[in-house]
Design an enzyme around this catalytic site. Structure first.
Site, PDB file in Angstrom:
ATOM      1  N   SER B 170      55.658-102.342 -85.658  1.00 24.33           N
ATOM      2  CA  SER B 170      56.708-101.377 -85.331  1.00 24.33           C
ATOM      3  C   SER B 170      57.934-101.633 -86.192  1.00 24.33           C
ATOM      4  CB  SER B 170      57.103-101.499 -83.860  1.00 24.33           C
ATOM      5  OG  SER B 170      56.035-101.076 -83.057  1.00 24.33           O
ATOM      6  N   GLU B 255      59.556-112.198 -75.721  1.00 19.12           N
ATOM      7  CA  GLU B 255      59.085-110.816 -75.755  1.00 19.12           C
ATOM      8  C   GLU B 255      58.689-110.345 -74.364  1.00 19.12           C
ATOM      9  OE1 GLU B 255      55.672-110.155 -78.258  1.00 19.12           O
ATOM     10  OE2 GLU B 255      55.958-107.983 -78.171  1.00 19.12           O
ATOM     11  N   GLU B 395      45.223-107.591 -69.740  1.00 14.18           N
ATOM     12  CA  GLU B 395      44.116-108.520 -69.475  1.00 14.18           C
ATOM     13  C   GLU B 395      44.485-109.937 -69.921  1.00 14.18           C
ATOM     14  OE1 GLU B 395      43.875-105.470 -70.816  1.00 14.18           O
ATOM     15  OE2 GLU B 395      42.964-104.555 -69.045  1.00 14.18           O
TER      16      GLU B 395
END
Lengths: 375, 412
Positions: B170, B255, B395
């Site tokens: 990004s 993060e 997950e």
């Protein structure tokens, strides 16, 4: 009023919670609990009240039954947030006792105003009490009571009365000429007959109580308003019990899947086991955070108490269903047997899930508050 | 929120809060001249970027960004004040900061692991937003199994020469700098990793190629980045050779919102083109959506679903509140490590519910004049998969929670 950041859960509350945890761990570890309440597995056995009265007497001695009684009524006047900490530990121990029942009666009596002082004095003196207000259909609306007060006595039956076999006093909701009243009743008085229910939960007892002209002191002539004020604390504390029980279910199951090996690996290695247990933890934490938020609202933001308590009980009910299901399933074959302790908590949670409103009922009430009643 | 927190402020925080409030009242930017994307990760044009960079620079110069970092590296030298600034910026409904990867991930990593002179060189322009940063972790062959990255750095004299391929990057199309996880030794999986910061903009066309990738929404904003013999000075290595995995953990922890340093956060600006992904926005939508004789807000099944969402959302808010009440915690990482999982999954289910409430009209996308809310809800729903996949999929988050908090055996 706004809420304090720490839920008003101060040093005293932390100490109480810690000592409760220690008390139950020392006096009623799960193997002793199982021996106490699960000695007879026969379905259809005669309902009996299985509890340790001497241990209860110690708990009364410690003053834990009068924590919610206001100071001016001879109690300790602790905030709901602190009481929730204690109740969380009661749930973790699945402790068979009338503490929750007595706390429920306490909050209703407090909401009765001055006339409630009579009942509060009994509770401060160590008497256990319980609410009697449910109809035969198990309605969660107290206005559905079947008991009627006429000619100076109570008539009719109160159903689903919690821990009735352990309580000396009843707080009965009955319809009167003027609406609904609350009556303080001696459980051993003439005209009061408790019929024990045969129930799934081994850690509680329950009864339907038949009133046949029993005497009672009217402590409120506006029962619905008093109950309306007290219910948020009642829902919140039950949810706290469920959070504690859920944490026991989680930790016990984690321990099992860490030691039990299949395919040369501990079960917890497999994500089919691991991820659902993480989900149980996530749901417990959501319910726990919502419990302390609701408790704190009862103490310092009463206008929001019902809204937040609906959230807490709805969340706890859904969590309890999931935690119970995973605790039995993840234990495999042994989890399906009477000798494995998980069934004690499975059954207590099953009972708590529907007590004072299940998840869907609380969400429907919450929607009425947040969205407004449906057209 | 900001009112409730204010009552717990230390005197220094209270003074700073008052300062922030005054400054924001006088300096909050006006309406953007262009339509802004939903998040900084979808910034597509230089007009959007310019408006947002000007805002970040102003906020930095006023002391609202990097408050808790030492002055020597361009910070404010305060203690536990970024939270205060964030609360005030949120309450003032300011625009978001464009340099999110820089602020949230690069800054704490550089701060904890870079050489002193590198911190002083890079952090001020990172805080001000003049340098946009991006993150080079994932590769075509290294997603959830991040430690299998193959992009290689080879030592030649006093330089490192980088070759390889990073993806899902990004903001790379605007970025001056990239934090990058590289392989420096092929014989050890974890201990063969090293961590660098590399100047990519200066090397465009000379060792670095940035190519846009188009998302399922049709938007751009993320890229693939190809390294072909890019030379980097050794001083841009963070921490020791072979310690890349440990450094990467600092990045990932921050993060996921579980790190030591609070990330500067701004946001909440409402305008014609942006909307908030909240249950209350979906309740409003339900009230405006016709269903049978009434509205979607009268439908008992939808009411139940709306309340489920509201409860989850309040639960996350209360988790964050409870994570600061020591006596009500079992394990120090238990709540912080749930943050990313919950925030992303709750946002996804809110958007899914909004699409369900819209019913047939959810088929109408952005640009269609009949689309409710300008077609933002289908866009949000599709974009939400970026959140449940990026920064460790849900997950992977569940593995981390199971292993680090519950102590279950590692699934690898």
């Amino acid at each position: 009023m706004t809420q304090p950041n720490n839920y008003g859960f101060g040093e005293e509350a932390a100490l109480l919670k810690e000592s409760a945890r220690k008390f139950f761990r020392e006096h009623l570890p799960t193997d002793r609990l199982h021996a106490l309440v699960a000695s007879d597995p026969t379905p259809g056995r005669e309902p009996t009240c299985q509890w340790d009265e001497a241990l209860w007497a110690q708990l009364v001695e410690l003053g834990w039954t009068m924590l919610a009684v206001p100071e001016e009524a001879g109690g300790v006047g602790m905030p709901v947030a602190a009481v929730a900490g204690l109740v969380e530990e009661v749930g973790r121990a699945a402790f068979p006792c009338p503490l929750l029942a007595t706390l429920n009666a306490t909050y209703v009596l407090v909401a009765c105003g001055e006339a409630g002082a009579l009942g509060l004095a009994d509770i401060a003196a160590g008497k256990a009490a319980t609410l009697a207000l449910t109809d035969r259909h198990g309605s969660w609306d107290p206005a559905a009571t079947e008991v009627v007060y006429r000619d100076g006595g109570l008539h009719g039956t109160a159903w689903f009365v919690q821990d009735a076999g352990k309580c000396e006093r009843l707080l009965v909701c009955a319809s009167t000429d003027a609406g609904y009243g609350l009556f303080w009743v001696d459980a051993n008085a003439t005209g009061v007959t408790a019929e024990a229910d045969g129930i799934v939960d081994l850690t509680r007892d329950q009864a339907h109580i038949v009133f046949d002209g029993a005497p009672g002191v009217e402590v409120s002539n506006n029962a619905l308003s008093a109950l309306h004020h007290a219910m948020p604390a009642i829902w919140t504390l039950l949810a706290a019990d469920m959070v504690g029980a859920g944490e026991w279910q989680l930790q016990t199951t984690v321990e099992y899947v860490t030691t039990r090996k299949q395919f040369d690996r501990p079960l917890g290695f497999f994500q089919a086991i691991k991820h659902p247990l993480v989900e149980v933890m996530v749901q417990i934490d959501e319910a726990k955070s919502l419990v302390y938020n609701a408790a704190c609202a009862c103490d310092s933001e009463p206008g929001k108490a019902a809204q937040y308590a609906h959230m807490a009980k709805a969340s706890a009910s859904d969590m309890a269903a999931y935690a119970s299901s995973r605790s039995v399933q993840s234990h495999g074959g042994i989890g399906f047997t009477w000798e494995c302790y998980v069934h004690l908590y499975f059954k207590r949670q099953k009972h708590s899930q529907v007590l004072w409103g299940d998840g869907a009922w609380h969400r429907a009430r919450l929607a009425d508050i947040v969205i407004g009643t449906a057209a | 929120m900001s009112e409730a927190s204010a009552r717990k402020d230390t005197p220094a925080q209270a003074e700073f809060r008052a300062y922030c409030r005054d400054w924001l009242a006088a300096n909050k930017p006006g309406e953007p001249p262009v339509r802004l994307p939903q998040t900084p990760l979808e910034i597509m044009t230089t007009e959007q970027l310019g408006y947002l960079q000007a805002w970040q620079k102003a906020a930095y110069e006023a002391g609202l960004v990097g408050c808790d970092y030492p002055e020597a590296v361009g910070g404010g030298g305060r203690k536990d004040c970024q939270r205060v600034a964030n609360e005030e910026m949120l309450a003032a409904r300011t625009p978001f900061f464009p340099n999110v990867i820089g602020l949230g991930m690069a800054a704490p990593t550089v701060f904890y692991h870079a050489r002193e002179e590198v911190k002083a060189e890079l952090l001020p322009r990172l805080f001000s937003g003049e340098d946009i940063w991006c993150q080079g972790f994932s590769e075509p062959g290294a997603g959830s199994d991040l430690a299998s990255v193959q992009t290689f750095a080879e030592k030649r004299d006093d330089k490192w020469v980088i070759n390889g391929h990073k993806v899902w990057t990004s903001l790379a199309h605007f970025a001056e700098w990239m934090i990058i996880l590289l392989r420096t030794d092929k014989s050890h999986k974890y201990d063969g990793l090293s961590y660098f910061v590399v100047p990519i903009r200066a090397a465009l066309g000379k060792g670095v190629t940035v190519r846009p990738l188009i998302k399922i929404t049709g938007e751009t904003g993320f890229n693939e980045v190809i390294f072909d013999n890019l030379e980097v000075d050794d001083r841009y290595r963070l921490d020791e050779l072979g310690k890349g995995w440990q450094v990467a953990m600092t990045t990932l922890l921050h993060e996921r919102g579980a790190g030591e340093l609070q990330t500067p956060r701004s946001g909440g600006m409402k305008n014609r083109s942006s909307h908030n992904i909240t249950t209350s926005a979906v309740i409003d939508l339900a009230r405006q959506t016709r269903r049978g004789d009434g509205t979607a807000a009268d439908d008992p099944l939808l009411r139940d679903k709306l309340m489920r969402q509201l409860i989850r959302e309040e639960g996350l808010r209360q988790n964050q509140r409870r994570s600061r009440v020591q006596a009500l915690l079992d394990h120090p990482m238990r709540l912080p490590l749930q943050n990313k999982l919950l925030a992303s999954e709750i946002a996804q289910s809110i958007a899914a519910l909004a699409v369900e409430v819209e019913g047939m009209a959810s088929s109408l996308y952005m640009g269609d004049s009949n689309a409710p809310a300008g077609g933002q809800w289908p866009l949000s729903y599709m974009n939400s998969y970026g959140m449940t996949i990026a920064a460790g999929t849900s997950e992977v988050q569940r593995n981390i929670l199971g292993e680090r908090v519950l102590g279950l055996p590692k699934s690898k």
